[in-house]
Design a protein around this motif. Sequence first.
Motif, PDB file in Angstrom:
ATOM      1  N   CYS A  79      12.185  -4.761  21.738  1.00 48.84           N
ATOM      2  CA  CYS A  79      10.934  -5.211  22.375  1.00 48.84           C
ATOM      3  C   CYS A  79      11.009  -5.046  23.889  1.00 48.84           C
ATOM      4  N   ALA A  80      12.147  -5.448  24.471  1.00 48.60           N
ATOM      5  CA  ALA A  80      12.309  -5.360  25.924  1.00 48.60           C
ATOM      6  C   ALA A  80      12.180  -3.912  26.366  1.00 48.60           C
ATOM      7  N   GLN A  81      12.767  -3.011  25.585  1.00 44.34           N
ATOM      8  CA  GLN A  81      12.728  -1.603  25.951  1.00 44.34           C
ATOM      9  C   GLN A  81      11.300  -1.059  25.907  1.00 44.34           C
ATOM     10  N   ARG A  82      10.425  -1.759  25.242  1.00 44.99           N
ATOM     11  CA  ARG A  82       9.017  -1.345  25.238  1.00 44.99           C
ATOM     12  C   ARG A  82       8.217  -2.108  26.290  1.00 44.99           C
ATOM     13  N   GLY A  83       8.926  -2.918  27.081  1.00 38.73           N
ATOM     14  CA  GLY A  83       8.259  -3.621  28.177  1.00 38.73           C
ATOM     15  C   GLY A  83       7.867  -5.055  27.856  1.00 38.73           C
ATOM     16  N   ILE A  84       8.255  -5.522  26.676  1.00 38.52           N
ATOM     17  CA  ILE A  84       7.845  -6.866  26.247  1.00 38.52           C
ATOM     18  C   ILE A  84       8.935  -7.869  26.615  1.00 38.52           C
TER      19      ILE A  84
ATOM     20  N   PHE B 110       2.055  -4.645  18.109  1.00 36.59           N
ATOM     21  CA  PHE B 110       3.267  -4.498  18.911  1.00 36.59           C
ATOM     22  C   PHE B 110       3.041  -3.510  20.055  1.00 36.59           C
TER      23      PHE B 110
ATOM     24  N   PRO C 152      15.822  -5.269  31.373  1.00 34.08           N
ATOM     25  CA  PRO C 152      15.409  -4.155  30.509  1.00 34.08           C
ATOM     26  C   PRO C 152      13.894  -3.968  30.431  1.00 34.08           C
ATOM     27  N   GLU C 153      13.150  -5.102  30.352  1.00 34.11           N
ATOM     28  CA  GLU C 153      11.694  -4.951  30.212  1.00 34.11           C
ATOM     29  C   GLU C 153      11.068  -4.404  31.495  1.00 34.11           C
TER      30      GLU C 153
ATOM     31  N   ALA D 228      11.575  -0.683  31.492  1.00 31.31           N
ATOM     32  CA  ALA D 228      10.604  -0.072  30.597  1.00 31.31           C
ATOM     33  C   ALA D 228       9.247   0.045  31.290  1.00 31.31           C
ATOM     34  N   ARG D 229       8.847  -1.047  31.960  1.00 28.66           N
ATOM     35  CA  ARG D 229       7.540  -1.041  32.627  1.00 28.66           C
ATOM     36  C   ARG D 229       7.520  -0.079  33.808  1.00 28.66           C
TER      37      ARG D 229
ATOM     38  N   LEU E 105       3.126   5.179  25.643  1.00 24.56           N
ATOM     39  CA  LEU E 105       3.611   4.490  26.844  1.00 24.56           C
ATOM     40  C   LEU E 105       3.709   5.428  28.054  1.00 24.56           C
TER      41      LEU E 105
ATOM     42  N   ALA F 207       1.703  -4.626  28.689  1.00 20.66           N
ATOM     43  CA  ALA F 207       2.750  -5.133  29.589  1.00 20.66           C
ATOM     44  C   ALA F 207       2.995  -4.111  30.700  1.00 20.66           C
TER      45      ALA F 207
ATOM     46  N   PHE G 137      15.073   5.245  20.168  1.00 17.99           N
ATOM     47  CA  PHE G 137      16.302   4.726  19.572  1.00 17.99           C
ATOM     48  C   PHE G 137      16.846   5.641  18.481  1.00 17.99           C
TER      49      PHE G 137
ATOM     50  N   ALA H 127       3.012  -3.817  24.181  1.00 16.63           N
ATOM     51  CA  ALA H 127       3.867  -2.984  25.028  1.00 16.63           C
ATOM     52  C   ALA H 127       3.034  -2.238  26.081  1.00 16.63           C
TER      53      ALA H 127
ATOM     54  N   ILE I  35      10.945  -4.861  12.684  1.00 15.21           N
ATOM     55  CA  ILE I  35      10.493  -6.217  13.043  1.00 15.21           C
ATOM     56  C   ILE I  35       9.511  -6.686  11.975  1.00 15.21           C
TER      57      ILE I  35
END
Lengths: 482, 252
Positions: free
Chosen positions: A435-440, B98, B72-73, B76-77, B162, B105, B84, B102, B90
Amino acid sequence: MSASSETVEELVHKAYPHGFVTEIDADTVPPGLSEDVVRLISAKKGEPEWLLEWRLKAYRHWLTLREPTWAHVHHGPIDYDAISYYSAPKSRADGPKSLEEVDPRLLETYKKLGIPLEEQMALAGIAVDAVFDSVSVATTFKEKLAAHGIVFCSFSEAVRNHPELVRQYLGTVVWPTDNFFAALNSAVFSDGSFVYIPKGVRCPMELSTYFRINASKTGQFERTLIVADEGSYVSYLEGCTAPMRDENQLHAAVVELVALQDAQIKYSTVQNWYPGDEEGRGGIYNFVTKRGECRGARSKISWTQVETGSAITWKYPSCILRGDHSVGEFYSVALTNHYQQADTGTKMVHIGKNTSSTIISKGISAGRAQNSYRGLVKVTKSADGARNYTQCDSLLMGERCGAHTFPYIEVANPTARVEHEASTSKIGEDQLFYCAQRGISPEDAVSLIVNGFAKEVIRELPMEFAVEAQKLLGVSLEGAVG
Amino acid sequence: MLEIRDLHVEVDGKPILKGIDLTIRAGEVHAVMGPNGSGKSTLSHVLAGREGYTVTRGSVTFEGKDLLEMAPEIRAREGIFLAFQYPVEIPGVNNTYFLKAAVNAGRKHRGLEELDAMDFMQLVREKMKVVKMKDDLLKRSVNEGFSGGEKKRNEIFQMAMLEPKLAILDETDSGLDIDALKIVADGVNSLRSPERSMLVVTHYQRLLEYIVPDQVHVLAGGRIVKSGDRTLALELERHGYGWIEQQGVTAA
C-alpha cells in the motif's frame, strides 16, 4: 450525512436543560444497593406497584447470584456497593469543566471524526450552555410516528402512558432472573427506550436514539424494549460513533426484542464507549444482555453491531427462533486495540420448524488486546429442518494480541444442517508496504484493509451509519501500526 | 533523475550491497541483471523504502532530493513505482477502490484536486487498454485469486494509472508464459516516454528482447561488475553468470 440529521445529532449530544428527569435531579442516592434503594428508584420514577414488585423480585434473585467468570476477560473485582444506582446528575458534576481537562487523545479522535466543537464538549461531559432550537425537530418527528400509531419514547414515559404494553412484554425475552447483570439491570434500570410498531405498519424512518433527547445519561443501566406487532417492520439504530465519556465504569444494559408473526426487526449498534487509555487505565465495562424472540411464524430479527469501544465488552445479542420459518441474523465487527478485551458473539436457539440463522462475526485485534468470539447454535428437538450458517473470521495486527473462538453447537434434531467456517489472518507488513508503495499511508492502509475485512458486516448497516462506522474502524486502530 | 552513489546495504547485519554507483537520466531504461543472491531485489526494495534494509553508506538522490530520507509512501507520491515480483493480495479490498486511494494520494501530494468517481473511472477505462485488463479484475479484491499473469498485468495497469517518473520492474517476467510476457512488455513499452525512466531488474535476458534497455548493468556479489549496452545481455546469456563473475574478479 444530510444537514438535517446533523442538526438532530447536535440536538441530542448537547446538554438538555429540561425533561422528565429534571424533577429528581436534586436528589442523590448514596452508593450501595439494598431493597430500599430499589424502592426509592421506583418511587422517584412514580412507578406502579407491579413494576416495583418486578424490580424487587429481580433484586432478590440477584442477591443469590455470583458474577459470571466464564468469559475470556480479566478485570479487578467490581464493588457493587460503591456504585450509586441513581445518579443521573453525578457525571455532570464530576465531569471536566473545560476541554483542557479532557484527555487530548479523545479530542484528537473527535477532530478526526469531524465532530463540531460544541458537540465535542457535550460528548466529553462538559456542561454546555448553548441554546439550541431543536425541540421542533423532535416534535415533528414524533408527530410523524404518531400518525402511524408508532410508540417511540423513553422507558419511563412508556410505563406512564402505555403500562399495558410494557407489562405484557417486559422481561418476557430476558427474564429478570436471566443472569447476574440482567438481574441487576432489572432491579435498578434507570431508563431507556420503548418502541411499539402496530400491526402491518412499516416504520417510515430509522428509529435512532439520536432522536430521543432523554436518552443521555441513562447509559449505565439502560433498558430497551422493542415490540413489532404482526406484519410490521422497524429498523432501530443504537449508539453513536463518537467516543462517549462516562464517569460510570460499569454498564449493564438489557435489550429485549419481540417480533410477532411476519414482523421484522433490524437492530443496529455502533458502540464506542470510552475504551481506556493506551495503558489500559479506565474505560467502560460493557456487560450487556441483548436478546430477541421471533415469537411468530415467519418473523425475522437481525442484529448488526460494530463494537469498537469499552475496556471490556461482554455481549451476545441472541435470537430465540420460536415461530416456524423464523429467521435470525447476527452480523458483528468487534475491534479491540491496546488493552481492550471483548468476549462477544451470539446465541441462536432454534425451536420452530424450518427456522434459519446466519452468523457472520469479524474480530479485529491489535496491540495487546484479546478478542473472543463465543457463540451457541442450539437446535432443539422440535426444530425440524433448522439451518445455521456461521462464519467467524479473525484479523490480527502485531504479535501481542489474541483472537479466540468458542463455538458451541448443540443439535437435538437429526434434520438440522449446521455449518461453521472460521479463519484467522494477519495484517502483514508486506500488505502495508504494498500500500505504501502505491502512496497510501500506513493509517489509510490499515483502514482500507480492516474495512475490506469487515465489509460483509458494514454493508448490513443503514447507509449513513455505515459511512461513519468505516471511519471509526480506521480511527480506532490508530497507533496500532508500528 | 536517479543518482545512486556508493550505496552499501545490510540485512540483519549482513552486507548485501557493497558500493553501488548508478545514474539514470530522464527517459532512460536501465536493466540490472544478475544471478540469484546478487542483491537485485535488495536494490529495488531499498529504492522503494522497504523496512529491514539498513543503508550503512552512500546516498540516493531522486530529482535532487534525498530519497533515503523519505517514507515509502512519500517516495511513491514523488513518482517512484515498484512493480512487485510477488504482488501482494489484499482480501476484501476492491481493486478499483484501492487504486483510487493510491491515485488520489499522489494527486493530493502534487497539489492537484482529487479525482471524483466519474473522472477516475474514465481514466481507468483508458488505461485498461494498456495491458488489456479484463473488467472483472477491477471488481475483485486486490490481487486475490489472480493468476500469475493477471497479477503482473495488474501491476503494469497500476503503473499506467499512477504515471510514475521512475518505474522499477522487479523480475516482472518471472512466472509469465510467453504470451503474458508479451502483453506485459507491450504495456511497459507503451509507457516509455522522454520523461519517464525505468529500472528493469531481471535474471533472464528474455524480457530485454521485448523491453529494450539503453544500458545493462551486471550485478554480482553486491557490486555492479560490468555495464554496457544491450549486447551485454546477449553476451551474458551466451556465457552464463560464471563468466561475468570471473571477469569481475579480474577487473577488481
